[in-house]
Design a protein around this motif. Structure first.
Motif, PDB file in Angstrom:
ATOM      1  N   ASN A  31       8.136  -0.400  -0.168  1.00  0.00           N
ATOM      2  CA  ASN A  31       7.445   0.392   0.855  1.00  0.00           C
ATOM      3  C   ASN A  31       6.921   1.716   0.304  1.00  0.00           C
ATOM      4  OD1 ASN A  31       7.574  -1.233   3.237  1.00  0.00           O
ATOM      5  ND2 ASN A  31       9.770  -0.872   3.313  1.00  0.00           N
ATOM      6  N   SER A  62       3.289  -3.337   3.142  1.00  0.00           N
ATOM      7  CA  SER A  62       2.356  -4.092   2.310  1.00  0.00           C
ATOM      8  C   SER A  62       1.148  -4.529   3.124  1.00  0.00           C
ATOM      9  CB  SER A  62       3.042  -5.329   1.734  1.00  0.00           C
ATOM     10  OG  SER A  62       2.120  -6.146   1.062  1.00  0.00           O
ATOM     11  N   PRO A  63      -0.071  -4.242   2.655  1.00  0.00           N
ATOM     12  CA  PRO A  63      -1.266  -4.595   3.432  1.00  0.00           C
ATOM     13  C   PRO A  63      -1.513  -6.088   3.516  1.00  0.00           C
ATOM     14  CG  PRO A  63      -1.879  -3.790   1.259  1.00  0.00           C
ATOM     15  CD  PRO A  63      -0.408  -3.531   1.411  1.00  0.00           C
ATOM     16  N   ASP A 108       5.645   2.266  -2.421  1.00  0.00           N
ATOM     17  CA  ASP A 108       4.419   2.070  -3.207  1.00  0.00           C
ATOM     18  C   ASP A 108       3.199   2.566  -2.436  1.00  0.00           C
ATOM     19  OD1 ASP A 108       6.169   0.806  -4.872  1.00  0.00           O
ATOM     20  OD2 ASP A 108       5.304  -1.195  -4.641  1.00  0.00           O
ATOM     21  N   TYR A 109       3.312   2.557  -1.106  1.00  0.00           N
ATOM     22  CA  TYR A 109       2.166   2.889  -0.255  1.00  0.00           C
ATOM     23  C   TYR A 109       2.252   4.288   0.335  1.00  0.00           C
ATOM     24  CZ  TYR A 109       2.035  -2.123  -0.778  1.00  0.00           C
ATOM     25  OH  TYR A 109       2.023  -3.380  -1.333  1.00  0.00           O
TER      26      TYR A 109
END
Length: 351
Positions: free
Chosen positions: A41, A94-95, A43-44
């Motif tokens: 999580n 995550s998209p 990462d964004y």
């Protein structure tokens, strides 16, 4: 080893079959907390508390750094696999999260987070209160994919894991004069346990019926804690370990109280303290050779992009005999030991 084999046999017998394929013991796994369970999580997020770069993930599938604060799998990854899941828990932010991922669960955890929201705000992480809001949003998405009735069944039957508290102490209380000069560690523990109790109440009201919460690890045995608070000693910092044990005692009492308050709630404490302390104080007994330093860099202070990065000098070539991967987080090998403990203590949650 004998206990582990018996446990695995029991889980195998409990796994149902459908069309020749084993079915998970629970419909999904939902995870909340900090870096010990964050699968990506962060990462964004605009934060330095990330692990989506080498050498993190060095021993993970395809040697890909995913955002896990480890050289490989987390204890929760291993636990989910043992419960019958083939996919790793997806990061909620995550998209590319798909309907399939929604049906196996979600990870709402954020490195740098804790029970105390201010801890997360210090590091631009996702506060636990925000994680609960994301879970509410997740429920709406799940209903759209699976239908209201099936979604409710998944929510009620899922396993919920909460892992927090370590960041509150190590990354906030012990280094924050405003906190440690205005309240004792005991008072701070009471504050965190109160937040935990409210979190469980919220999760229950949202449909959770199987909740496992990890205890604090032996904070004084983390390599970074020994470096920062050990005043030159090479052994565990007893003061920090005492704080962790005090907190864990309060958590056990609170969990007992919650189980009496909610008659249909299965809730248990996953003891992380004991198995990790045993690894640190007697590593050779379980096949480890290094428990004072992490594998990454010097292993004494390195964590996240702060010194544990592709340019870290001295990173060990083989982490399988190291208890710690960096100066704070266990290695995959140590996570396997912790996962075995989690499964032994939490089997009543999934049966």
């Amino acid at each position: 080893m004998e206990v582990k084999c018996l446990l695995l046999l029991a889980l195998f017998l409990l796994l149902g079959t459908h069309g020749g394929e084993a079915q998970p013991l629970v419909p999904a796994v939902m995870t909340f907390g900090d870096s010990s369970v964050d699968v990506g999580n962060n990462d964004y997020l605009k934060t330095i508390i990330k692990a989506n770069f080498p050498p993190y993930g060095r021993d993970f599938k395809n040697q890909v750094p995913t955002g896990r604060f480890c050289n490989g799998k987390l204890a929760t990854d291993i636990t989910a696999e043992t419960l019958g899941f083939e996919s790793y828990a997806p990061a909620y932010l995550s998209p590319d999260a798909s309907g399939k991922n929604l049906l196996i669960g979600a990870n709402f955890a954020s490195a740098g987070s804790g029970y105390y929201d201010h801890t997360a705000l210090l590091y631009h992480a996702i506060p636990l209160s925000q994680q609960l809001e994301y879970f509410e949003e997740y429920q709406s998405k799940l209903a759209a994919v699976a239908g209201s009735s099936q979604a409710q069944s998944i929510i009620n039957g899922s396993l919920y894991i909460i892992s927090a508290g370590a960041s509150d102490f190590v990354q906030n209380y012990y280094i924050n004069p405003f906190l440690y000069k205005t309240q004792t560690a005991d008072q701070f523990s009471d504050r965190l346990v109160g937040i935990f109790k409210n979190t469980v109440a919220q999760l229950y009201s949202m449909g959770a019926r199987r909740i496992g919460v990890t205890s604090l690890p032996p904070l004084g045995c983390l390599p970074a804690a020994i470096t920062l608070f050990g005043y030159g000693s090479s052994g565990c910092v007893s003061r920090l370990n005492s704080d962790a044990q005090n907190f864990n005692g309060k958590m056990n009492v609170t969990v007992d109280s919650l189980s009496k308050t909610y008659s249909d709630l299965k809730i248990a404490v996953f003891d992380i303290y004991t198995p990790l302390y045993d690894l640190v104080t007697s590593p050779q007994s379980q096949g480890f050779t290094e428990a004072r330093r992490g594998c990454c860099g010097t292993g004494t202070v390195e964590t996240t992009v702060l010194l544990c990065n592709p340019k870290s000098i001295g990173t060990c070539p083989n982490a399988t005999t190291y208890v710690f991967w960096d100066a704070v987080h266990p290695s995959e090998a140590a996570n396997q030991v912790l996962a075995d403990s989690l499964l032994a203590e939490g089997i009543n949650l999934v049966t």
